[in-house]
Design an enzyme around this catalytic site. Sequence first.
Site, PDB file in Angstrom:
ATOM      1  N   ASP A   1      40.798  40.985  40.376  1.00  0.00           N
ATOM      2  CA  ASP A   1      41.612  40.131  39.509  1.00  0.00           C
ATOM      3  C   ASP A   1      42.055  40.968  38.319  1.00  0.00           C
ATOM      4  OD1 ASP A   1      42.860  38.111  38.195  1.00  0.00           O
ATOM      5  OD2 ASP A   1      41.095  36.828  37.977  1.00  0.00           O
ATOM      6  N   ALA A   2      43.203  41.612  38.471  1.00  0.00           N
ATOM      7  CA  ALA A   2      43.683  42.541  37.444  1.00  0.00           C
ATOM      8  C   ALA A   2      45.066  42.177  36.917  1.00  0.00           C
ATOM      9  CB  ALA A   2      43.704  43.965  37.997  1.00  0.00           C
ATOM     10  N   LYS A   3      45.766  41.303  37.629  1.00  0.00           N
ATOM     11  CA  LYS A   3      47.081  40.795  37.199  1.00  0.00           C
ATOM     12  C   LYS A   3      48.024  41.929  36.825  1.00  0.00           C
ATOM     13  CE  LYS A   3      45.034  36.422  35.762  1.00  0.00           C
ATOM     14  NZ  LYS A   3      43.620  36.759  36.052  1.00  0.00           N
ATOM     15  N   ARG A   4      48.199  42.859  37.737  1.00  0.00           N
ATOM     16  CA  ARG A   4      49.080  43.990  37.518  1.00  0.00           C
ATOM     17  C   ARG A   4      50.535  43.596  37.825  1.00  0.00           C
ATOM     18  NH1 ARG A   4      44.991  45.559  34.909  1.00  0.00           N
ATOM     19  NH2 ARG A   4      44.029  47.567  35.311  1.00  0.00           N
TER      20      ARG A   4
END
Length: 276
Positions: free
Chosen positions: A94-97
């Site tokens: 879960d890094a929302k890149r």
Amino acid sequence: MTTKELFDRICRKRSFLCVGLDTDVKKIPPHLLNEDDPILAFNKAIIDATAEYCVAFKPNMAFYESMGSFGAHSFEKTIEYIRERYPDQFIIADAKRGDIGNTSDMYARSFFEHLKVDALTVSPYMGEDSISPFLSYAGKFTVLLALTSNKGSQDFQMMRDADGEYLFERVIRISQTWDNAGQLMYVVGATQASMLKDIREIVPDAFLLVPGVGAQGGSLEDVAEYGMNAHCGLLVNASRSIIYADNTEGFAAKAAGEAAAMQRQMEIALRAKALI
């Protein structure tokens, strides 16, 4: 991993639970603070306690990045531990890149080649060319932010165009026209369960990653009722309600109990839809 393999594991474990590893060193039990790596020690205990009841783990990169290089090391070691001890688990970073193409290419290389996660959360705001580098990896999934569970989702995601279409609906619909769209999943918050029926009309077959059940107050029953498809199509994430269920030396057993309780609810939902 394919979606068929993921569904097979859901059926075998009678669960579509994803345990979120939002590990905050300020919240872990005090007795772990003497460990060389308290974050990793906490994560290992949670993973061992809950792996029986879930099909996925989702470490949230921000909690690890906040600790600098030490936290980044804990993040990487956590993923290695899951992969080595529980190779059947689906791992979502879960890094929302999401950035211009060559930058996204570096993000994709980092998470899919180096860390070897199965999926990565990505922001679709910059459009197709910011997403295509992630979709170029066969067998890997890109989880687009669609309709989130926070109050601020009303600011942009729920804006309507002249035809009455919500912005989040447009994001989902257009993304389905992209190359390798079969590798897309979508984030839909559990607090937005009333919208799941409409979302399923746009993407009847895609997997949805659904945070917001548990501490955020979302209803698992509503999510299953309106979001489940013929192949389940759901990964319901719970983080705080499981990993911070207790702050004593018995924290892992308490986490296991919370995960087991959710798994039992999920089994009921799967049986109600005749999927198991």
